[in-house]
Enzyme design. Structure first.
Site, PDB file in Angstrom:
ATOM      1  N   HIS A  50       0.799  -1.221   0.000  1.00 16.84           N
ATOM      2  CA  HIS A  50       0.000   0.000   0.000  1.00 16.84           C
ATOM      3  C   HIS A  50       0.837   1.279   0.000  1.00 16.84           C
ATOM      4  O   HIS A  50       0.315   2.350   0.316  1.00 16.84           O
ATOM      5  CB  HIS A  50      -0.931   0.008   1.210  1.00 16.84           C
ATOM      6  CG  HIS A  50      -2.046  -0.992   1.124  1.00 16.84           C
ATOM      7  ND1 HIS A  50      -3.018  -0.946   0.154  1.00 16.84           N
ATOM      8  CD2 HIS A  50      -2.329  -2.083   1.886  1.00 16.84           C
ATOM      9  CE1 HIS A  50      -3.865  -1.950   0.319  1.00 16.84           C
ATOM     10  NE2 HIS A  50      -3.465  -2.662   1.354  1.00 16.84           N
ATOM     11  N   GLU A 154      -7.530 -12.351   5.701  1.00 22.02           N
ATOM     12  CA  GLU A 154      -8.359 -11.161   5.504  1.00 22.02           C
ATOM     13  C   GLU A 154      -9.451 -11.363   4.453  1.00 22.02           C
ATOM     14  O   GLU A 154     -10.024 -10.392   3.955  1.00 22.02           O
ATOM     15  CB  GLU A 154      -7.470  -9.972   5.115  1.00 22.02           C
ATOM     16  CG  GLU A 154      -6.512 -10.241   3.973  1.00 22.02           C
ATOM     17  CD  GLU A 154      -5.509  -9.113   3.754  1.00 22.02           C
ATOM     18  OE1 GLU A 154      -5.697  -8.033   4.353  1.00 22.02           O
ATOM     19  OE2 GLU A 154      -4.552  -9.310   2.988  1.00 22.02           O
ATOM     20  N   ASP A 180      -9.682  -5.452   5.723  1.00 25.28           N
ATOM     21  CA  ASP A 180     -10.198  -6.138   4.547  1.00 25.28           C
ATOM     22  C   ASP A 180     -11.397  -7.013   4.888  1.00 25.28           C
ATOM     23  O   ASP A 180     -12.353  -7.106   4.104  1.00 25.28           O
ATOM     24  CB  ASP A 180      -9.093  -6.974   3.898  1.00 25.28           C
ATOM     25  CG  ASP A 180      -8.210  -6.148   2.987  1.00 25.28           C
ATOM     26  OD1 ASP A 180      -8.485  -6.116   1.780  1.00 25.28           O
ATOM     27  OD2 ASP A 180      -7.256  -5.523   3.470  1.00 25.28           O
TER      28      ASP A 180
END
Length: 262
Positions: A50, A154, A180
């Site tokens: 990310h 997740e 998530d």
């Protein structure tokens, strides 16, 4: 030959269930890692998934982790053998792998992380091999003993296969990705009943096979709650989060100096 005790001991401490505290590093430079390591954080997670890290900046970040005595974990953007090989050769203590939703996927990642019983490509002329100072088999043994593989749970489908995932030989522990899971399940918040139920399911499965659980937490109270459930490793905030919090507080306090009461 240099001996990196932080790198060699992290896996043992993690799997032994010691309380470990780390943070994500989003800014692709060495300086935040040096600061965090010097403060005493047990580990940092270089967040390639990310944030705008690349092979060169990850390499520099891992060098900073070694220099400041903290374990350098990389959250890889994709769990390919070549990506995992690159960060491990550059000296990563281990990998945090997103979206491990099946035992088959967990096994594939184990294969990429390990020499013995795996398929990790060999080179000891890397930082991990002290640039050739470590012999072939000592390098194999040292890396297999030190490299840590943490799977991120997740995805809703991972919950259906959680016992098989956590039981994968060579998987060292799991990280519960509440963000998530919250989005995937359409839950109103990360502490909604369905998310907490998922956390309990994952932690219970990990306990059965004596695998540690890592959690992202907001504060000490959050960590205490999940520690009571069985989590022992905690990631709090990120370098950007710490910067934003401290900067916001300073701006607010200093700006108020010139405000005159009515």
């Amino acid at each position: 030959m240099a001996y990196d005790t932080t790198r060699s001991s992290f896996r043992q401490r993690f799997m032994a269930g010691e309380t470990l505290v780390g943070t994500f590093v989003k800014t692709p430079t060495s300086h935040p890692i040096e600061i965090l390591g010097n403060l005493g954080f047990d580990f940092v997670v270089i967040d390639e998934e990310h944030a705008p890290w690349d092979r060169g900046t990850i390499d520099a970040g891992l060098l900073a982790a070694r220099a400041s005595g903290t374990a350098g974990i990389v959250r890889v953007a994709e769990p390919t053998p070549s990506k995992i090989l690159a960060v491990l050769d550059d000296g990563a203590t281990g990998v945090l792998v997103p979206h491990v939703s099946s035992a088959a996927k967990a096994t594939e990642i184990v294969q990429a992380c390990r020499f013995r019983g795996g398929r990790r490509g060999f080179s000891n002329t890397t930082r991990a091999g002290d640039f050739g100072a470590v012999g072939v088999w000592p390098h194999v043994d040292a890396q297999d003993a030190a490299v840590t593989f943490v799977a991120m749970i997740e995805d809703p489908e991972a919950l259906d296969e959680i016992d098989a995932i956590v039981g994968t030989d060579g998987l060292d522990g799991v990280f519960i990705g509440r963000g998530d899971l919250t989005v995937a399940l359409g839950a109103p918040a990360m502490d909604a009943p369905e998310i907490m139920s998922a956390c309990e399911t994952i932690i219970a499965a990990a306990k059965k096979v004596n695998k540690p659980v890592a959690m992202m937490v907001a504060n000490a109270d959050d960590a205490k709650r999940f520690n009571a459930m069985g989590a022992t490793t905690f990631i709090v905030a990120s370098d950007q989060g710490f910067l934003r919090q401290a900067a916001s507080k300073a701006l607010s306090e200093i700006s108020a100096v010139g405000v005159k009461s009515a």
